[in-house]
Design an enzyme around this catalytic site. Sequence first.
Site, mmCIF file in Angstrom:
data_model
loop_
_atom_site.group_PDB
_atom_site.id
_atom_site.type_symbol
_atom_site.label_atom_id
_atom_site.label_comp_id
_atom_site.label_asym_id
_atom_site.label_seq_id
_atom_site.Cartn_x
_atom_site.Cartn_y
_atom_site.Cartn_z
ATOM 1 N N LYS A 68 43.416 -15.724 26.275
ATOM 2 C CA LYS A 68 42.047 -15.692 25.742
ATOM 3 C C LYS A 68 41.271 -14.462 26.230
ATOM 4 O O LYS A 68 40.338 -14.001 25.563
ATOM 5 C CB LYS A 68 41.296 -16.973 26.149
ATOM 6 N N TYR B 86 46.662 -18.967 17.100
ATOM 7 C CA TYR B 86 46.262 -19.380 18.462
ATOM 8 C C TYR B 86 47.460 -19.934 19.251
ATOM 9 O O TYR B 86 47.674 -19.582 20.411
ATOM 10 C CB TYR B 86 45.128 -20.414 18.346
ATOM 11 N N TYR C 230 36.791 -23.110 33.584
ATOM 12 C CA TYR C 230 36.168 -24.259 32.895
ATOM 13 C C TYR C 230 35.227 -25.001 33.850
ATOM 14 O O TYR C 230 34.463 -24.357 34.557
ATOM 15 C CB TYR C 230 37.241 -25.193 32.316
ATOM 16 N N SER D 4 46.175 -20.061 28.332
ATOM 17 C CA SER D 4 44.767 -19.641 28.165
ATOM 18 C C SER D 4 44.449 -18.263 28.738
ATOM 19 O O SER D 4 43.361 -17.729 28.465
ATOM 20 C CB SER D 4 43.830 -20.667 28.797
ATOM 21 N N VAL E 205 47.308 -23.161 31.471
ATOM 22 C CA VAL E 205 48.053 -24.378 31.837
ATOM 23 C C VAL E 205 49.544 -24.118 32.086
ATOM 24 O O VAL E 205 50.263 -25.018 32.500
ATOM 25 C CB VAL E 205 47.889 -25.540 30.825
HETATM 26 O O1 DON Z 1 45.081 -24.921 23.727
HETATM 27 C C1 DON Z 1 45.699 -25.398 24.666
HETATM 28 O O2 DON Z 1 45.536 -26.552 25.014
HETATM 29 C C2 DON Z 1 46.678 -24.522 25.431
HETATM 30 N N1 DON Z 1 47.450 -23.702 24.544
HETATM 31 C C3 DON Z 1 45.971 -23.643 26.396
HETATM 32 C C4 DON Z 1 45.119 -24.426 27.353
HETATM 33 C C5 DON Z 1 44.978 -23.776 28.677
HETATM 34 O O3 DON Z 1 45.777 -22.981 29.103
HETATM 35 C C6 DON Z 1 43.851 -24.274 29.507
HETATM 36 N N2 DON Z 1 43.738 -23.531 30.745
HETATM 37 N N3 DON Z 1 43.888 -23.812 31.883
#
Ligand code: DON
Length: 314
Positions: A65, A189, A237, A62, A255
């Site tokens: 982003k 994405y 978040y 993330s 993550v």
């Molecule tokens: O879309 C997802 O679930 C992952 N590619 C990215 C989520 C993420 O990194 C949330 N952040 N902490």
Amino acid sequence: MLQTIIDEIGAQMRGEEDRGKVADYIPELSCIDPRQFALSVCLASGEQFSTGDADQHFSMQSISKVFTLAIALGRLGEGLWRRVGREPSNSAFNSIVEVELSAGRPRNPFMNAGAILVTDAILAKGVPRHTLAELLHFIRAAAGDDSILINPVVAASEKATGDRNWALAHYLRSCGNLTNTVDLVLGTYFHQCAIELSCAQLARAGRFLAGIQSGPPLIAADNVRNINALMMTCGHYDGSGEFAFRVGIPAKSGVGGGILAVVPGAASIAVWSPGLNSFGNSKLGTQALELLSKRLGLSLFEPEPFRLPGVAAA
Ligand code: DON
């Protein structure tokens, strides 16, 4: 002196027993060794200080982003806010109910629904391959390093298991807020999330947000300010309030266990430890940033202006 401080924090983190839980909903990430830790700080002086596994590559997830948002704001400006909000949320990063409640206009560009929408916006009517090349070009320019790459195995792993993101994207499209097909947007994405870099590279890539990059600015100052505001309020978040309380600077987590943090005008900081807390943010990464922030007085809410140890005030 700064090197001593971050080495001490690194040593303390290496000794921690409870390292959180590595993300396992993306199978390819589930086998990462949770004992790894790195911290890297880039200063306005051009110096960089790192400790731990700072050259080990990890999945950006993330944190990507932030970079897609930078491109989207550069291209669409204020028009982007018609499609996505800029309010924090107390729902998890991949919340489905939140998108329905907001009638398909996600609350902010960092929740998965909002980030999918930003990816759709920069894809425009284009080709995913070109959009990803543009994103890589931006990150490489920010880091001053052309070796940063996408890991296609991680992208395929998430594509195969990312049912929540498929659900979110289909819902956005049903609301008329996704211009490209779900396949094209999520294909892009998943690949943006699978960009890999090291903690040292990430700290360098964040310099444009701290306003400390030499050379021509990558984006307008207004957009830097807006991105930092969103990182402060939404970057963690439903854990953003807690992060502001404990660390007090704009930051974005992923993550993969990375966090990019910004001290406006002074420093770009990256931390990496793969074990996550209950909000899906790096457990030791947050702990390390809290220690660093308290030792250096980095929080934007400090009553005293920030000064690096050993550096006289201007
Ligand atoms: O879309 C997802 O679930 C992952 N590619 C990215 C989520 C993420 O990194 C949330 N952040 N902490």
